[in-house]
Each structure stands twice: as structure tokens, then as C-alpha cells.
Enzyme design. Sequence first.
Site, PDB file in Angstrom:
ATOM      1  N   ASN A   1       3.579   6.793  -7.113  1.00  0.00           N
ATOM      2  CA  ASN A   1       2.168   7.128  -7.332  1.00  0.00           C
ATOM      3  C   ASN A   1       2.004   8.626  -7.546  1.00  0.00           C
ATOM      4  O   ASN A   1       1.958   9.399  -6.581  1.00  0.00           O
ATOM      5  CB  ASN A   1       1.340   6.669  -6.127  1.00  0.00           C
ATOM      6  CG  ASN A   1      -0.126   6.987  -6.299  1.00  0.00           C
ATOM      7  OD1 ASN A   1      -0.539   7.533  -7.318  1.00  0.00           O
ATOM      8  ND2 ASN A   1      -0.921   6.660  -5.293  1.00  0.00           N
TER       9      ASN A   1
ATOM     10  N   LYS B   1       0.816  -1.223   0.000  1.00  0.00           N
ATOM     11  CA  LYS B   1       0.000   0.000   0.000  1.00  0.00           C
ATOM     12  C   LYS B   1       0.846   1.267   0.000  1.00  0.00           C
ATOM     13  O   LYS B   1       2.029   1.254   0.349  1.00  0.00           O
ATOM     14  CB  LYS B   1      -0.970  -0.005   1.172  1.00  0.00           C
ATOM     15  CG  LYS B   1      -0.330   0.100   2.527  1.00  0.00           C
ATOM     16  CD  LYS B   1      -1.383   0.110   3.633  1.00  0.00           C
ATOM     17  CE  LYS B   1      -2.405  -1.009   3.546  1.00  0.00           C
ATOM     18  NZ  LYS B   1      -2.958  -1.379   4.866  1.00  0.00           N
TER      19      LYS B   1
ATOM     20  N   CYS C   1      -2.785   9.643  -7.497  1.00  0.00           N
ATOM     21  CA  CYS C   1      -3.847   9.403  -6.519  1.00  0.00           C
ATOM     22  C   CYS C   1      -4.851  10.545  -6.568  1.00  0.00           C
ATOM     23  O   CYS C   1      -4.501  11.698  -6.320  1.00  0.00           O
ATOM     24  CB  CYS C   1      -3.269   9.295  -5.107  1.00  0.00           C
ATOM     25  SG  CYS C   1      -4.587   9.139  -3.877  1.00  0.00           S
TER      26      CYS C   1
ATOM     27  N   THR D   1      -9.014  -4.340  -7.722  1.00  0.00           N
ATOM     28  CA  THR D   1     -10.319  -4.543  -7.093  1.00  0.00           C
ATOM     29  C   THR D   1     -10.726  -6.020  -7.015  1.00  0.00           C
ATOM     30  O   THR D   1     -11.386  -6.428  -6.066  1.00  0.00           O
ATOM     31  CB  THR D   1     -11.378  -3.742  -7.871  1.00  0.00           C
ATOM     32  OG1 THR D   1     -10.912  -2.404  -8.013  1.00  0.00           O
ATOM     33  CG2 THR D   1     -12.699  -3.727  -7.139  1.00  0.00           C
TER      34      THR D   1
END
Lengths: 262, 262, 301, 301
Positions: free
Chosen positions: C127, C45, C130, C266
Site C-alpha cells: 500500500n 487489513k 494510503c 465498500t
Amino acid sequence: MKYCKDLKIVGVEYPSDGYVLLKLTDKEQLPAINAGQFVEIKVEGSPSTFLRRPISIHFVDVENNQMWLLIQLVGEGTRKLAQLHEGDSLNVLFPLGNGFTKGTEGEKVLLVGGGVGIAPLLDYGRQLKECGACPTFLLGGRSSRNLLQLDEFKKYGEVFVTTEDGSMGDKGFVTNSSLLGESSQYVKNKDFRISCCGPKPMMMAVAKYAKQNEIPCEVSLENMMACGLGACLCCVEKTVKGNVCVCKEGPVFNINELTWQI
Amino acid sequence: MKYCKDLKIVGVEYPSDGYVLLKLTDKEQLPAINAGQFVEIKVEGSPSTFLRRPISIHFVDVENNQMWLLIQLVGEGTRKLAQLHEGDSLNVLFPLGNGFTKGTEGEKVLLVGGGVGIAPLLDYGRQLKECGACPTFLLGGRSSRNLLQLDEFKKYGEVFVTTEDGSMGDKGFVTNSSLLGESSQYVKNKDFRISCCGPKPMMMAVAKYAKQNEIPCEVSLENMMACGLGACLCCVEKTVKGNVCVCKEGPVFNINELTWQI
Amino acid sequence: MADIKVNIAGLQMQNPVMTASGTFGYGIEFADLVDLSKIGGIIMKGTTLQPREGNDYPRMAETASGMLNCVGLQNKGVDYFCSHIYPQVKDIKTNMIVNVSGNSPETYAECAARINELDAIPAIELNISCPNVKQGGMAFGVTCEGASQVVRAVREVYKKTLIVKLSPNVTSIADIARAVEDSGADAVSLINTLMGMSIDIERRKSRLSIGTGGLSGPAVKPVAVRCVWQVAKAVGIPVIGLGGIMTAEDAIEFIMAGASAIEIGTANFIDPAISVKVADGINQWLDRHGCSSLADIRGVI
Amino acid sequence: MADIKVNIAGLQMQNPVMTASGTFGYGIEFADLVDLSKIGGIIMKGTTLQPREGNDYPRMAETASGMLNCVGLQNKGVDYFCSHIYPQVKDIKTNMIVNVSGNSPETYAECAARINELDAIPAIELNISCPNVKQGGMAFGVTCEGASQVVRAVREVYKKTLIVKLSPNVTSIADIARAVEDSGADAVSLINTLMGMSIDIERRKSRLSIGTGGLSGPAVKPVAVRCVWQVAKAVGIPVIGLGGIMTAEDAIEFIMAGASAIEIGTANFIDPAISVKVADGINQWLDRHGCSSLADIRGVI
């Protein structure tokens, strides 16, 4: 140990309008399950149901290797579950979450449930009685139609009920129940505590009462969740330790861990 | 006049592995339907089926006010249809498209069908016979399991079959059939023509044969479509008039209207 | 069996399937349910220099064939990661990759520099896309200048495989990809979530605490495949594709569009063992179709 | 019954429900199946100055909760529309609106000028966001300059209600909307389709003849609601919302996000009478919730 597997449906019952009771089993022995833990169900054939549905575990019939789920039909997904038949299989991710505090010999525990929130209290009552604790149930519902499985509950302790329409037991909310008032007599009794599961306003009212009377109290939260494993961080609740996952650190929290304004 | 309504299922049959035959009716009388027209079905409970599914009309039982659909189970949507029961309702948009050329007294028409493409030819055979025309059926399939409803076809004309595995009739494709060859004897017969429905390669082979022998020939196309009403312009076929909607200008086209390289 | 090993700019993977950041925790949460050693790579994460509480609840809303989230990079910070989490994950027998986020080129770089010291972390995913944080995140990912700034700053201090995760919420994702490649990225991964909103009309408010969130799941797959196809044609570095992959067939779509590897996001919520199932499925599909390796189908579109 | 009449910059509608261009033909195709006079407005298929054959078949692919299309503005041209189609639609008792497309500011303007002469056409929707044509279309809709150019050119010659349809395939749809407002648009409609792709892995090619197409349906609804919310906050002119609306509740989501009216697109393929059902459903919802008009809920988010 967590599992994700197809369980076999051995019973489909309709205890009342708008509810279904599913009894599941597995060829292998079901894992140890703490009362208050939950499952995440994969619903097939429901276009509007993309994610799994979290459902609390209603009862574990150890003898017959069964796990019972008491489900209120609120949307397309749950209605699909009501159309399942004996012999069908259901993909279940379980057991999830922490569960209620284990019982200790001789302690008195008041289990307060509201609406479909009464579901996990049946198995908790069973586990409490097994370890020599003394559970008492205080169950509230809109009307008698929402107070299910009462005969099952009675196997494990005294059952008091309240209904908003007065169709059964005391009229009003569980928090109006004389029982709750009386329980204050136990306040100084070190071995008395409350465990609660139901709509948030009801749990907050019970938590407030418990706090005022210095009664240890735990509540089972129902935040919306996705993964059920503490990975997606969607179901967080603000606690004294910051945001934590209800699906992993919960669903059961001592009210002192929460930041509720009560 | 087109309708979009829930029709009642009065029959669910499984003529062969991988097929379902649905018989539909309505409280009101079904509208006039040209053989070769089709319906668009809304499939419930199939998450992967977003759009309606076009299905050719297999047969119209005027006497019993029934419309039959012969469906091959190819995906989740069609498999859902196979799970329907007598008494269920099905939302149907119909009748759609132009349909086959009306028959005239005394003309000979060879109806060539391949695979599930044989479906609409049954009703066409009925309509041809009713107006005094003389239909002959040439039906091809992978094996005998794919040649369905033969007894029904026989009610309206002679039936010749071919199978790729030789399990029934001549071995090979319809285009190998001696019958097709013999039909050339009719070539100079003004009243002989061919109507064809099946896989595109098969229809092109038949169309090529017809063109070479100057036999009038029409084919029923199965382009992927969305609306079925000529609004979305998704199912277009290149014709001598440019791109036209198969769902509205078709599904039946005279081969001279098409731009096929044959 | 076909050979489905892949090498992403030095990052060796036994198969092309990774788990997407924010959908698989640190891997350990799934250890009971899937054999982690059979996954090509686990992208843990999002980690930031300083601890972050993330956004308020509610953070999630289910949508048609997808979901919205606005978690907002909740994490305990890179120090905590190094001291408490790294020891738990360093021996997992697959590529353990850290997703790095920040609110300035400096904080991105500082966080990446700390991760660079961890022997068992062979790569990071930057990232810059986001949609759920006010500062940083997508702000950098939607302009070529912003993206280059961050990538250049990190490239200076980060010596291992540097993957940059791109946002689809732009006019030309190919332009951003080129800028990122020119700034030293070893690979790009795409797509991050599409910015969306869902309203609870009874409560008359958004279903998400901060109003908008990121859309993921099968609903976005067509957009993701299109973006991968555009970017694979635009850059020379490897492309990692993600966005609504639920099956091996979905994964093969991305590979045919030009992806060298794929991430599963997902879908982990619906089947915790999906990543290994997809890896096996890819192998079987290649065998069934007589392909000896992914190279036979990569970028055929 | 609540009052659900709306006025979009002079365009009077009995209810806020319109049918989206390209999904409802010229209306007449649906006459058997729905009472056209009960629809707020019908936006007819894209019309260009010159006839267009559109793209080759296949033009459609089903996706998760949606579909891709690459029709590419097939139409017989504005002359044919005026001489053959207008006579058939001019007496339909609702707002018959023409969707106008082009490949240069001049062709857009010339086509709009022709439509301006038709008494029974009270408005046009300018399509600067079609993802399926090489020249023009989306090319104009993804930059403020391009969008302004086209809108200014059309505004000069078009005197009635001018609606401009915006593309979501941009970094900031709010910026484009502001540019369009400044250039004289009376209203904006959004979103057009999201650019996507779907691959037939057995054939190893795109399911669409030109490779990519436009994604529509419930899958894109969260993106559409977000865009409407952003644009409604950015401009003063009315916003018409569309993208995946299947029910009255969906429509109310868009209205709460700031939409003055809504368009129904893909849903027409699944239920040809959906537009009137949604209009009735909006009215019933308002009644159930004690709202006297749409103003009570518009833009409450």
C-alpha cells in the site's frame, strides 16, 4: 451466529410524532439475541442513504418470534423506514455487538435511558426479570412525547420518568431525578448496578455519578459506523486497551474501560 | 414559454405490461404545446436516477387541461414512475423542443410509429385533424401488447398496424407494410408527407423509403440528453448545419437536415 | 459454466473477485455471512512493522453514493499478526493476502520479509497510496521515484507475488504504474481512495478527525474505470481493478477496461456476501453472452 | 438579511452564486425558468478563437450521483460570439462572464483580447482544465509551467478580472494554483471535472465517443471541497468553489472550506432555478445562524 436476511414486517406503529415502531419476523426462528445488541438495516429508495443504518433492538417477542425496532425519524433514511407497510420486507444484518451484562438472581439494576436511547432498555428489562434480577427504569425525554412504550416498560419493573419541559414526571434531566440520589443508598449493596443508554452528555453525567458513588455502570455507545462487524474500524472508541470497535467490542462498555474525562 | 413545476397526477393507468400512462394536470391552464414536444421529469426516490428523464408528450386533453405521458418501463427510474398514485405530484420541465410540422388544410400525412415511439403521434394526429389535415397511422410493435391506445388513435384517422410476431395486423416491420408501398401512389401529390417516430433503424428505413420516393419526411430523434434546454450540448445530432441539440433544434428533423447514410 | 479462474503472476485464483484491504477485516469477521472459500482472494487489513493506533474518531463520513474514511492503518503490527492472527486465518481455503504498509522503504521491506516467511500467505499488496497517514503511505505513491524506492526495497526480500496498490491522486497514474513495473512489481491494483473532505456546517468542522479522508464507493467508479483503462494500456503486468464495484456488471466494466481481477471494497459494508454474488454473476454473464473465459472480454475497450 | 455581496478582485457580485460554464448555456436558454438578474454571475459556455464542432455523439453518461460528459468545447468561435451572442446577453442584469479556451498560449490570448473589448463582459474564466480536448485544455492545466505560460500570455492582453479554472486531475492542485497566482491571475475557480470513463458492457464500448469524459455532480463534491480547502490555504487570491453543489448547505461547505464564491454546474440540469434558490438559501442560513456576512464563516475550517 450473525445473519443478513430479508425479514418480514408484521407491524408498523407510530407511537408518537417522529417515531416509528417496526415489528419484524422470519419464517425460521430468530437467533438468540442479547439485550443491547443492534441491527444494521438496508434502506431502499433513499438516494442520500448509501450505508446501512444501525438501530438498537427494542424488544424481542420470543413467543411470537418477533423483533421490534423503535426508530426516531431523523433523516431521509429513517423517514423512508416510516413509509414501510405490513408485509414489506426489510434487509437486516443482525444480531450485532455484545449487549448488556447478563442479569443474576436477585441483583438490582437501574436502567437509565434518555431520548430514543430508552429503546434497548425494554428488552434488557425483560431479560433481567427473566433471570430473577430486579430492574428499575429511569427514563428521560424532552417531553412526554418522547417517552414511549411506558406500559411495556412497566411489565418488567418500576418506571420513573423525567422530562425537560416537565410535561411528565420530574422536571429536568434524569441526573436530577431524586431516584438517582436515592440509589446511592444501595451503594454498599454489592448487587446494585446501573446500565445506561442515551445522548453522550447524559451518559457521561450518569457515569460520573456512578463513579463517584462506586456503583458499577455500563453505557451503550452510538458511534457512527459502517460495517457493523468490526472490519472497517470506523466506529472506534478510545479505551484503556486502545481504539476498539464499538460495533464489535461494544456497543456496551463498562465505564472503567473508557477514557472519558469524568 | 417553458415551465418547471409540480404537476398533479389525476390518472395512472397500465395499458399493457411494462407501460404506464400518467395523466397530469395543473391548477393553471397548461401552456400551448406543439405535438412532438417533450417533457423532462424529475424522478424521486430512485438512487440510480440522477438526471431528469425525457418523455414525449402522448396527448393533450385541452378540454380537461390534461397532459398525458405514455411511458415504457425500462429502468429503475421509469419503474418508480409506475408506482406513482393519483394525487401525487410530479416535477416536470416542459414543453421542450420544436415538435412536428403544423398541419395544413387537406394535406395527407402518414404517421409512422414504432414501439413506444407511437406515443407522440396520438397528439399529432389530433392537431392535424383539428386543422383539416388527414392523418393516417401506421403503427408497428413487437407484438399486440406493444400497440397501445389504438382506440384513441382511431378517433383521428385510419389506423394500420404491423407486429413482428404477427399477433396483430401485418406480420413484420412497418416498412414491410403494404400501406407504405401504396403511399407511393401519392408521391406526386404535393400534399402528402410522412412523420415518423420510433427506433433509429426503423426511422432510417422509413427515411430511406421516403427519400427514394421523394416524399417529404420528418423524424423525431431520441438522443440521450441532460438539460433539455440546449445548454449542455450533450444530445447533439450531426446535421447539414453541423452538430445541433436534439432537445432544442429537435427532436423533430426533416430528413434532409440530417447526415444519415440512406 | 465459463472458466473464470485467473492467475495473477503465479497467484492462482478460482475466480477474479478479491475483497479489498480494510473493508473485510481478516475475513473471519464475515465467516458467518459468506462462504469464504468461494472468494478468489481475501486481502487482509493494512499491516505495518510497528503497531499503530490509527487516527482519532470520527473516521467516517457518508457522501453521495460513497463514503470517506480516515482510519489511518490501525493495526497491532506484524509480530502480532504472525503470532495471533495468522494461526486463525492460515487454514481458510482461499488466497489470504496481506496488505503491507510502512513509513520508509526499510519498514516496508522488513514487514514484507516477515510475511514472506508465512507459508499460507501467497502474496502481499503493497500500500503506497494510503491518503490517511502523515508519514509514508501516499507520500511514496505519488512520485515515480518514491514508488520505485519502496517497490525495489520490498522486491529484494519478498519472493512471492508482489501486488502494488496505486493512488489515483496523481497527474499520471500510468507513469507511476510503469515505474512500479520496472521496479519489479508482479501486478498493480487500483484505485486506492480519492482524497476528499466533508464539512459539518453546524459544527463548523470537518466530519473527519484529521480533516481529509479517502473517498470510496460507486461515486468514484468512473474515475477507477478510467485509471484501470489507462494503466492496462501502459503496463505488461496484470492489473487488479477496484473502486465502487457493487455488482457483477460493474466488475465486468473493469475487466473490459483491462483488469485481470477485481477487488470489492465498500460494497462489503452494504452486503457482506456481495463478493461471492459478484463472482457468480460474472460467471452467469459470461455464459449468457457465450464467453468461455474472461479472456474473451478482458481489455476489449 | 445578511450581506452576501462579494467582490472577486474587482468583480462586484450581489451574491456569491455563479452558474458554471457549459451548464447554463449563455443564460438566455434559462430566461423562462429563473430570474437571471438574481444570479451573482453567469459564466457562459467555453469560447475559442476558432469555431469548434466538439466531439461526436454520445457525449454524456449518467453515473452514480453524477454524470460524465465529453462535449469538447463545441462553440461557434469568438467572432460569432462578439457579433451574434454578445448583443443578446449584454443587457442581462448580472455579471456575464466568458469562459475562454484555446490550444496554445497565443490562441488563448487572442481570444481573451477580443473579449477584453466587450464593455459588458467584466471578467473571463480561463479554462486550462478541459479533459475533453486533445490539444490544449487540460494539457496546460496539469503542469505549473503550462499553466503559467497561458496565464502570463492572457494577463498581458486582458485588463479586467481574470479567473483561472483549475483541474483536479493533478498530484498537487495547490502547486498549480500558486503558479497561476504568480503569473497574474486575479482568482481561481475549482474544480473542473474529474477524468472518468463508463463502459456499456453490452455494446463492449465506452459510453462516450472519445472514450473518457469529465465527471461532475454530487459524486465529486468531497474531492472538490478538499481541493478548495487546499488551494484556499495556498494562495492569497480569491477562490471560487464548484463541484456537485446542489443545495445552499453544499455551498456553505465550500465557503467554510475557504471559497469566496461558488459555481453551480450539473445541478442546473436538475433544477433550472437552483442558482437563485441556493443564493436565497445561503442568506437564510446566515440569518438563522446570526451571521452578518459571508466573512463570518469563510475559511473557518
